[in-house]
Motif scaffolding. Structure first.
Motif, mmCIF file in Angstrom:
data_model
loop_
_atom_site.group_PDB
_atom_site.id
_atom_site.type_symbol
_atom_site.label_atom_id
_atom_site.label_comp_id
_atom_site.label_asym_id
_atom_site.label_seq_id
_atom_site.Cartn_x
_atom_site.Cartn_y
_atom_site.Cartn_z
ATOM 1 N N PHE A 45 44.478 36.165 33.869
ATOM 2 C CA PHE A 45 43.969 35.646 32.475
ATOM 3 C C PHE A 45 42.792 36.259 32.012
ATOM 4 C CE2 PHE A 45 46.119 32.071 34.765
ATOM 5 C CZ PHE A 45 47.058 31.551 33.853
ATOM 6 N N TYR A 46 42.421 36.234 31.051
ATOM 7 C CA TYR A 46 41.486 37.207 30.396
ATOM 8 C C TYR A 46 41.409 36.918 29.120
ATOM 9 C CZ TYR A 46 45.318 39.595 28.441
ATOM 10 O OH TYR A 46 46.324 39.852 27.741
ATOM 11 N N ASP A 72 43.940 34.427 27.192
ATOM 12 C CA ASP A 72 45.534 35.119 27.183
ATOM 13 C C ASP A 72 45.760 35.270 28.420
ATOM 14 O OD1 ASP A 72 47.619 36.217 26.427
ATOM 15 O OD2 ASP A 72 46.817 37.728 24.976
ATOM 16 N N PHE A 73 47.051 35.895 28.724
ATOM 17 C CA PHE A 73 47.455 35.986 30.214
ATOM 18 C C PHE A 73 48.431 37.336 30.073
ATOM 19 C CE2 PHE A 73 49.875 32.488 28.663
ATOM 20 C CZ PHE A 73 51.165 32.757 29.269
ATOM 21 N N GLN A 74 48.723 37.806 31.322
ATOM 22 C CA GLN A 74 49.888 38.732 31.642
ATOM 23 C C GLN A 74 50.407 38.297 33.101
ATOM 24 O OE1 GLN A 74 48.376 42.822 31.721
ATOM 25 N NE2 GLN A 74 48.773 43.095 29.490
ATOM 26 N N ILE A 75 51.523 37.982 32.919
ATOM 27 C CA ILE A 75 52.593 38.078 34.025
ATOM 28 C C ILE A 75 52.491 39.159 34.961
ATOM 29 C CG2 ILE A 75 54.661 37.177 35.110
ATOM 30 C CD1 ILE A 75 54.887 35.329 32.786
ATOM 31 N N ARG A 76 52.041 39.286 36.107
ATOM 32 C CA ARG A 76 52.089 40.796 36.760
ATOM 33 C C ARG A 76 53.350 40.649 37.735
ATOM 34 N NH1 ARG A 76 49.044 43.577 34.104
ATOM 35 N NH2 ARG A 76 48.606 45.142 35.669
ATOM 36 N N PHE A 77 53.750 39.724 38.341
ATOM 37 C CA PHE A 77 54.968 39.573 39.106
ATOM 38 C C PHE A 77 55.171 38.158 39.682
ATOM 39 C CE2 PHE A 77 51.109 40.705 41.682
ATOM 40 C CZ PHE A 77 51.345 39.992 42.832
ATOM 41 N N TYR A 78 56.282 38.141 40.302
ATOM 42 C CA TYR A 78 57.042 37.042 40.831
ATOM 43 C C TYR A 78 57.325 37.142 42.140
ATOM 44 C CZ TYR A 78 60.732 33.235 41.425
ATOM 45 O OH TYR A 78 61.540 32.283 41.991
#
Length: 693
Positions: free
Chosen positions: A391-392, A374-380
């Protein structure tokens, strides 16, 4: 004093003999819709009574003694700390100008919020909850920088409950402001530039009374709370609402008390006059609002249950456009709106990926997550056109990447403060698969199963089965070092994505709520039978666990089919459906469970309510029922009553333990690292003991 000494003496004798606790019965009845329910333990609902407090102390002393013994017997505590130390950390979040991380500086104190101006800077401390409160039990529950990062608003839970406080810090001089806002509940924080914030205020007088969070206030920086302006009030209609600010407007989404209609409002906020326009009235289509940008209302539509993105102009609802169509069987989990792109996150049976589109709906690029993570978008980073993503998975800690939208390049990311570490285990050490099993009514229910690669499936593996299954919630992997050690020791883990959750879209939720709530429970029981039938485990090697709504699912599954389980751990579970409308947040959940004022729905709720389906002549599995004394979302006395009734029957031979977290709320003991480790190690030591003896 003499009576309390007697209780302590009784504790000591009970710990070693494991005799059952005799809890007094006080006859009382609940009558509704010509249905009369006997409730001998309603007296335990009076948590301010000394006799109730003494009863909880007695239960807790017995449980603490047993759990401490088990933690000493097994090495989960050591392994959790060891694996935590060896695990990698995710990227910071970027909110406005700065990057933010929380760090545990002292393992016995709350986390400290740090910020940095650039990604490769050394972080600077910004909010230390212990420094503010001089109390190791407080929890930092949210932080919200103002538009230009002049101030930071932060939320604190002083005792673990949902009733919180908001304080402020000045970025320039690094000083805490005198402003203090109290009685905050179920509220985010929305800034009006750098001038002030909007927040929801609770007006409950009694701690466990039914919720009364119906007012939206505006606080100007530098004012005392009594001067705050009431800007939106649903006290008369009892409707719930959410709010946010966007492009100098305050938006409010109001949901009717019976959860059948919505009203959408906005007002300009620069002049602080707050005159609302009701731009969508009495909407029954149950849109899922995703964002509002330049007066375009982006939403997901019930007509497309797997998730789409459509939009209309807030001044002209009649003309709507499907921008990004649904992809059948691929669940749209989230949509991130950047200046030039919309990033859609999808899950296809445990395979996560993102698809990037522009605002015309043109497809730009797809990135697939490695190792089914799975993943989280942290910033752009708009200068380089790169996404920074963490990702984790259940078994792999954070992998940080930067993904170039222009070129498609994907590179693992390190810097001076986010340094590479070897993985705890090879990527193929554990096998993770998402498959389906058949429910009793022939539905395909997804289930995640994890175990060491090559393990012999001989029907004799200690197995932990979990579920949540409510509110359309979409389950996602949670990296858990306690679970890692459980798997390393030969355990099998399974998570059943039962109906009532949102893992197969909006219709999946509908098929497990209200009058169909029993499907959530039946699906979970069917998952247990599947694991046994497929030789993963057997009833003497199977533990089940769930929290909150998941606590209801496992409690109801246990009373329905006690023969299937060896160990049951319910955490903060909703175990007494008869009192749904009497306490705390239950009045907001009629759409999920049913309205007790409707006879058919009340009968349905009682038919699966764990507390009311306990049979006198059944020896139920060994139980650990966990709750928190300050849980004002699901009151702790639901667990008290459940335990009392289970224990107080001659047929009950297996032990029933009650663990009550002190100075904690619905999330349990999370205020410090040591408390979290203790909580994890107690849980895994408990199930390991009873699954292997």
């Amino acid at each position: 004093m003499t009576r309390f000494l007697f209780l302590l003496l009784f504790v000591t004798s009970t710990v070693f003999s494991q005799q059952k606790i005799e809890t007094k019965k006080v006859s009382s009845t609940l009558s509704k819709h010509e249905i009369t329910i006997q409730d001998d333990y309603a007296w335990l609902e009076n948590t301010s009574d000394k006799e109730v407090a003494d009863w909880v102390t007695l239960q807790n002393n017995i449980s603490e003694e047993k759990l401490s013994e088990l933690v000493r017997n097994y090495n989960f505590s050591f392994k959790i700390k060891d694996y935590d130390y060896l695990s990698t950390n995710g990227l910071p979040s970027k909110k406005g100008k700065y990057f933010y991380n929380t760090y545990r500086i002292d393992k016995n104190k709350p986390s400290v919020l740090y910020y940095r101006e650039s990604l490769n800077d050394l972080g600077k401390p910004l909010v230390d909850p212990f420094d503010v409160y001089k109390d190791a039990n407080v929890v930092l529950s949210g932080y919200f920088p103002s538009k230009n990062a002049k101030y930071l608003a932060f939320k604190i839970s002083p005792n673990g409950s949902d009733r919180q406080e908001i304080k402020f810090k000045d970025f320039t001089n690094k000083k805490y402001l005198d402003d203090v806002l109290t009685d905050i509940k179920f509220s985010n924080v929305a800034w009006n530039g750098d001038r002030g914030i909007f927040y929801k205020k609770n007006s409950n007088k009694e701690f466990f009374a039914k919720d009364s969070t119906y007012q939206l206030y505006y606080h100007k920086i530098g004012d005392i709370q009594s001067k705050d302006q009431l800007v939106f009030d649903t006290s008369n209609t009892k409707s719930n609402f959410s709010f946010f600010t966007k492009q100098n407007k305050l938006f409010v989404v109001e949901t009717s008390e019976d959860e059948t209609t919505k009203n959408y409002y906005y007002t300009t906020i620069e002049n602080e006059l707050f005159q609302f326009k009701n731009f969508i009235k009495d909407d029954k289509s149950n849109l899922e609002l995703l964002n509002i940008i330049n007066d375009k209302f982006y939403f997901s539509d019930e007509k497309y249950p797997w998730g789409n993105i459509s939009y209309f102009d807030i001044n002209n609802r009649t003309e709507s456009t499907v921008l990004i169509p649904q992809i059948y069987s691929h669940l749209l989990i989230d949509a991130t709106f950047l200046e030039n792109y919309i990033i859609c996150k999808y899950d296809n049976m445990g395979k996560y990926y993102m698809s990037i589109y522009d605002y015309t709906g043109k497809f730009i690029r797809k990135f697939e997550a490695p190792h089914n993570m799975d993943f989280q978008i942290r910033f752009y980073d708009e200068k380089t056109n790169e996404l920074f993503v963490t990702f984790y998975s259940y078994t792999i800690s954070s992998l940080n990447y930067k993904l170039n939208i222009t070129t498609g390049a994907n590179d693992i990311y390190f810097n001076d403060f986010i340094q590479p570490k070897p993985t705890l285990f090879p990527f193929n050490y554990f096998e993770t698969k998402t498959i389906t099993y058949k429910s009793r009514d022939n539905k395909d229910i997804p289930i995640v199963i994890i175990h060491k690669k090559g393990i012999e499936l001989n029907g004799n593996n200690p197995t932990l089965l979990r579920a949540y299954g409510g509110f359309g919630s979409v389950s996602s992997p949670n990296y858990d070092t306690g679970l890692l050690h459980f798997l390393e020791k030969g355990g099998v883990y399974a998570f059943a994505k039962v109906r009532g959750g949102g893992e197969k879209g909006k219709n999946w939720h509908k098929e497990g709520k209200g009058l169909k709530k029993i499907n959530s429970i039946n699906d979970f029981v069917d998952a247990a039978e599947f694991l046994i039938r497929e030789k993963y485990t057997n009833p003497n090697k199977l533990a089940i666990n769930g929290g909150s709504h998941g606590g209801l699912v496992v409690g109801a599954a246990m009373t329905q089919r006690p023969d299937l389980f060896k160990v049951v751990v319910s955490e903060m579970g909703r175990l007494d459906m008869a009192t749904l409308d009497k306490y705390t947040s239950g009045i907001h959940h009629f759409d999920e469970y049913g309205n007790p004022n409707n006879k058919e729905e009340f009968q349905s709720m009682i038919s699966y309510s764990p507390y009311h389906t306990i049979k006198e002549d059944v020896n139920y599995p060994t139980c650990l029922i966990i709750t928190s004394e300050n849980d004002d979302r699901v009151p702790p006395f639901q667990s008290y009553k459940f335990v009392a009734r289970l224990q107080n029957r001659t047929a009950q031979k297996n032990p029933i333990y009650l663990k009550v977290n002190k100075t904690a709320g619905h999330s349990g003991n999370i205020s410090s690292y040591e408390k979290r480790v203790k909580q994890q190690s107690e849980f895994y030591s408990f199930i390991w003991e009873y699954l292997n003896n």
